[in-house]
Motif scaffolding. Structure first.
Motif, PDB file in Angstrom:
ATOM      1  N   VAL A   1      -0.390  -4.638   6.677  1.00  0.00           N
ATOM      2  CA  VAL A   1      -1.525  -5.164   5.903  1.00  0.00           C
ATOM      3  C   VAL A   1      -1.130  -5.354   4.444  1.00  0.00           C
ATOM      4  O   VAL A   1      -1.471  -6.360   3.798  1.00  0.00           O
ATOM      5  CB  VAL A   1      -2.735  -4.221   6.044  1.00  0.00           C
ATOM      6  N   GLN A   2      -0.379  -4.379   3.906  1.00  0.00           N
ATOM      7  CA  GLN A   2       0.069  -4.510   2.512  1.00  0.00           C
ATOM      8  C   GLN A   2       0.995  -5.721   2.338  1.00  0.00           C
ATOM      9  O   GLN A   2       0.890  -6.467   1.356  1.00  0.00           O
ATOM     10  CB  GLN A   2       0.780  -3.227   2.086  1.00  0.00           C
ATOM     11  N   LYS A   3       1.892  -5.902   3.319  1.00  0.00           N
ATOM     12  CA  LYS A   3       2.785  -7.053   3.253  1.00  0.00           C
ATOM     13  C   LYS A   3       2.001  -8.364   3.334  1.00  0.00           C
ATOM     14  O   LYS A   3       2.310  -9.339   2.618  1.00  0.00           O
ATOM     15  CB  LYS A   3       3.813  -6.985   4.391  1.00  0.00           C
TER      16      LYS A   3
ATOM     17  N   GLU B   1      -1.139  -8.806   2.394  1.00  0.00           N
ATOM     18  CA  GLU B   1      -1.825  -8.993   1.116  1.00  0.00           C
ATOM     19  C   GLU B   1      -0.864  -9.524   0.049  1.00  0.00           C
ATOM     20  O   GLU B   1      -1.187 -10.443  -0.721  1.00  0.00           O
ATOM     21  CB  GLU B   1      -2.443  -7.665   0.666  1.00  0.00           C
ATOM     22  N   LYS B   2       0.328  -8.938   0.042  1.00  0.00           N
ATOM     23  CA  LYS B   2       1.318  -9.411  -0.935  1.00  0.00           C
ATOM     24  C   LYS B   2       1.712 -10.863  -0.653  1.00  0.00           C
ATOM     25  O   LYS B   2       1.921 -11.667  -1.579  1.00  0.00           O
ATOM     26  CB  LYS B   2       2.540  -8.500  -0.892  1.00  0.00           C
ATOM     27  N   LEU B   3       1.799 -11.200   0.659  1.00  0.00           N
ATOM     28  CA  LEU B   3       2.129 -12.577   1.013  1.00  0.00           C
ATOM     29  C   LEU B   3       1.017 -13.530   0.587  1.00  0.00           C
ATOM     30  O   LEU B   3       1.285 -14.643   0.080  1.00  0.00           O
ATOM     31  CB  LEU B   3       2.368 -12.675   2.517  1.00  0.00           C
ATOM     32  N   LEU B   4      -0.253 -13.101   0.748  1.00  0.00           N
ATOM     33  CA  LEU B   4      -1.370 -13.933   0.301  1.00  0.00           C
ATOM     34  C   LEU B   4      -1.336 -14.131  -1.215  1.00  0.00           C
ATOM     35  O   LEU B   4      -1.592 -15.233  -1.725  1.00  0.00           O
ATOM     36  CB  LEU B   4      -2.693 -13.298   0.736  1.00  0.00           C
ATOM     37  N   GLU B   5      -1.039 -13.035  -1.921  1.00  0.00           N
ATOM     38  CA  GLU B   5      -0.925 -13.164  -3.373  1.00  0.00           C
ATOM     39  C   GLU B   5       0.198 -14.135  -3.757  1.00  0.00           C
ATOM     40  O   GLU B   5       0.047 -14.962  -4.667  1.00  0.00           O
ATOM     41  CB  GLU B   5      -0.666 -11.789  -3.994  1.00  0.00           C
ATOM     42  N   THR B   6       1.300 -14.022  -3.024  1.00  0.00           N
ATOM     43  CA  THR B   6       2.419 -14.934  -3.304  1.00  0.00           C
ATOM     44  C   THR B   6       2.035 -16.385  -3.022  1.00  0.00           C
ATOM     45  O   THR B   6       2.376 -17.304  -3.787  1.00  0.00           O
ATOM     46  CB  THR B   6       3.634 -14.536  -2.463  1.00  0.00           C
ATOM     47  N   ASP B   7       1.304 -16.601  -1.888  1.00  0.00           N
ATOM     48  CA  ASP B   7       0.843 -17.957  -1.574  1.00  0.00           C
ATOM     49  C   ASP B   7      -0.113 -18.477  -2.641  1.00  0.00           C
ATOM     50  O   ASP B   7      -0.048 -19.655  -3.047  1.00  0.00           O
ATOM     51  CB  ASP B   7       0.152 -17.974  -0.213  1.00  0.00           C
TER      52      ASP B   7
ATOM     53  N   LYS C   1       2.821   6.827  13.528  1.00  0.00           N
ATOM     54  CA  LYS C   1       3.828   5.863  13.071  1.00  0.00           C
ATOM     55  C   LYS C   1       3.299   4.436  13.172  1.00  0.00           C
ATOM     56  O   LYS C   1       3.511   3.597  12.269  1.00  0.00           O
ATOM     57  CB  LYS C   1       5.097   6.021  13.926  1.00  0.00           C
ATOM     58  N   ILE C   2       2.542   4.170  14.267  1.00  0.00           N
ATOM     59  CA  ILE C   2       1.973   2.822  14.441  1.00  0.00           C
ATOM     60  C   ILE C   2       0.955   2.541  13.348  1.00  0.00           C
ATOM     61  O   ILE C   2       0.907   1.435  12.777  1.00  0.00           O
ATOM     62  CB  ILE C   2       1.350   2.706  15.844  1.00  0.00           C
ATOM     63  N   GLU C   3       0.106   3.532  13.034  1.00  0.00           N
ATOM     64  CA  GLU C   3      -0.883   3.338  11.970  1.00  0.00           C
ATOM     65  C   GLU C   3      -0.197   3.079  10.627  1.00  0.00           C
ATOM     66  O   GLU C   3      -0.619   2.223   9.842  1.00  0.00           O
ATOM     67  CB  GLU C   3      -1.783   4.569  11.889  1.00  0.00           C
ATOM     68  N   GLN C   4       0.872   3.834  10.390  1.00  0.00           N
ATOM     69  CA  GLN C   4       1.608   3.632   9.133  1.00  0.00           C
ATOM     70  C   GLN C   4       2.205   2.230   9.070  1.00  0.00           C
ATOM     71  O   GLN C   4       2.158   1.559   8.031  1.00  0.00           O
ATOM     72  CB  GLN C   4       2.704   4.699   9.011  1.00  0.00           C
ATOM     73  N   LEU C   5       2.758   1.771  10.185  1.00  0.00           N
ATOM     74  CA  LEU C   5       3.331   0.424  10.217  1.00  0.00           C
ATOM     75  C   LEU C   5       2.249  -0.639  10.040  1.00  0.00           C
ATOM     76  O   LEU C   5       2.473  -1.669   9.387  1.00  0.00           O
ATOM     77  CB  LEU C   5       4.084   0.204  11.531  1.00  0.00           C
ATOM     78  N   GLU C   6       1.050  -0.378  10.643  1.00  0.00           N
ATOM     79  CA  GLU C   6      -0.045  -1.331  10.466  1.00  0.00           C
ATOM     80  C   GLU C   6      -0.483  -1.406   9.005  1.00  0.00           C
ATOM     81  O   GLU C   6      -0.773  -2.482   8.479  1.00  0.00           O
ATOM     82  CB  GLU C   6      -1.215  -0.938  11.366  1.00  0.00           C
TER      83      GLU C   6
END
Length: 229
Positions: free
Chosen positions: A39-41, A43-49, A30-35
Motif C-alpha cells: 500500500v505504501q509503494k 501511494e508513493k507510485l500515485l504521488e510519483t504519477d 508477514k503477509i500483513e506487513q507485505l500488504e
C-alpha cells in the motif's frame, strides 16, 4: 557416482536445509506487513504519477511559451538589424557633415585671413594716398592685370559674336561648315572648239591621291631602268 546419486534410498542423496519453517500466525503477520508495504509503494507510485503529470503540464506550458517567444525573438532580431542599419547610415551621414563642416571652417579661416590682408592693404594704400604718394607697385601690377583680363574677355566675347554671326550667315545661305580641303568641281577646257568657261566634272571627277604616310620612308624607291630598243 551416478548410481549413488540416483538411488532414492541413499542417505547421501539428500541434504537438509537449515532454518525453521514459520508458523501460520507468523506467515499471516508477514503477509500483513507485505500488504502494508505494498500500500505504501502504491501511494508513493500515485504521488510519483501525480508529480509526473504536473511536471508534464508545466513542461507543455513552458514549451508553448518558448514557441511563442521564438517569433518574438525573430521580430526583435529583425528590429535590431533595422536599427543597426539606421544607426550606421546616421553615423556615415554625421561623419560626412563633420567633414563638410571642417572644410567650411577651413574656408572661413582662409577668407578671414584674406579679409584681414585686404584691410591691411587698404589701410596702407589710404595712408600713402593721404601722404600724396603713389600706390605700391603691387597695386599697379594688380590693376594692370585686371585691365588685361577685361580686355581678353572683351576680345573673346567679340570673337564668339563674330563666329556666331558667320555661322548664322553661312546657315542662311545654305553653306555647310567643314574643315575638309577644297576640291575643284569644274575645269576650263583648253581646246580650240570650246569657250573658256568652267565645265563641271560630273559623276567622274579626277582622282586625287592621298599624301604618302610616314611609314613610306622604310621603302626604297624603285630604280627606273632605261628602255633599250
Amino acid at each position: 557416482m551416478e548410481e549413488s546419486f540416483t538411488d532414492p534410498a541413499s542417505e547421501s542423496r539428500k541434504r537438509d536445509l537449515g532454518g525453521n519453517d514459520p508458523s501460520a500466525p507468523e506467515l499471516l503477520k508477514k503477509i500483513e506487513q507485505l500488504e502494508v508495504e505494498l500500500v505504501q509503494k502504491e501511494e508513493k507510485l500515485l504521488e510519483t504519477d501525480f508529480l509526473y503529470e504536473h511536471i508534464c503540464r508545466l513542461t507543455d506550458r513552458i514549451h508553448t511559451t518558448a514557441e511563442s517567444r521564438k517569433q518574438d525573438t525573430l521580430l526583435l532580431a529583425k528590429r535590431t538589424n533595422e536599427l543597426q542599419k539606421k544607426i550606421k547610415a546616421s553615423t556615415q551621414k554625421m561623419m560626412a557633415l563633420v567633414a563638410e563642416l571642417s572644410m567650411k571652417q577651413a574656408l572661413t579661416i582662409k577668407l578671414q585671413q584674406e579679409m584681414r590682408d585686404k584691410e591691411q592693404f587698404f589701410m596702407t594704400v589710404s595712408s600713402r594716398i593721404d601722404q600724396g604718394l603713389p600706390p605700391p607697385k603691387e597695386t599697379e601690377n594688380e590693376w594692370l592685370k585686371v585691365l588685361r583680363n577685361e580686355k581678353m574677355q572683351r576680345d573673346a566675347a567679340e570673337a564668339r559674336a563674330k563666329c556666331a554671326a558667320e555661322e548664322e550667315e553661312a546657315a542662311a545661305s545654305g553653306c555647310v561648315h567643314t574643315t575638309a580641303e577644297q576640291r575643284p568641281t569644274a575645269y576650263i577646257p583648253d581646246d580650240n572648239y570650246s569657250l573658256p568657261l568652267p565645265r563641271p566634272y560630273g559623276a567622274h571627277p579626277p582622282f586625287k591621291p592621298s599624301e604618302p604616310s610616314s611609314h613610306m620612308r622604310h621603302f626604297r624607291k624603285p630604280t627606273v631602268k632605261p628602255i633599250e630598243i
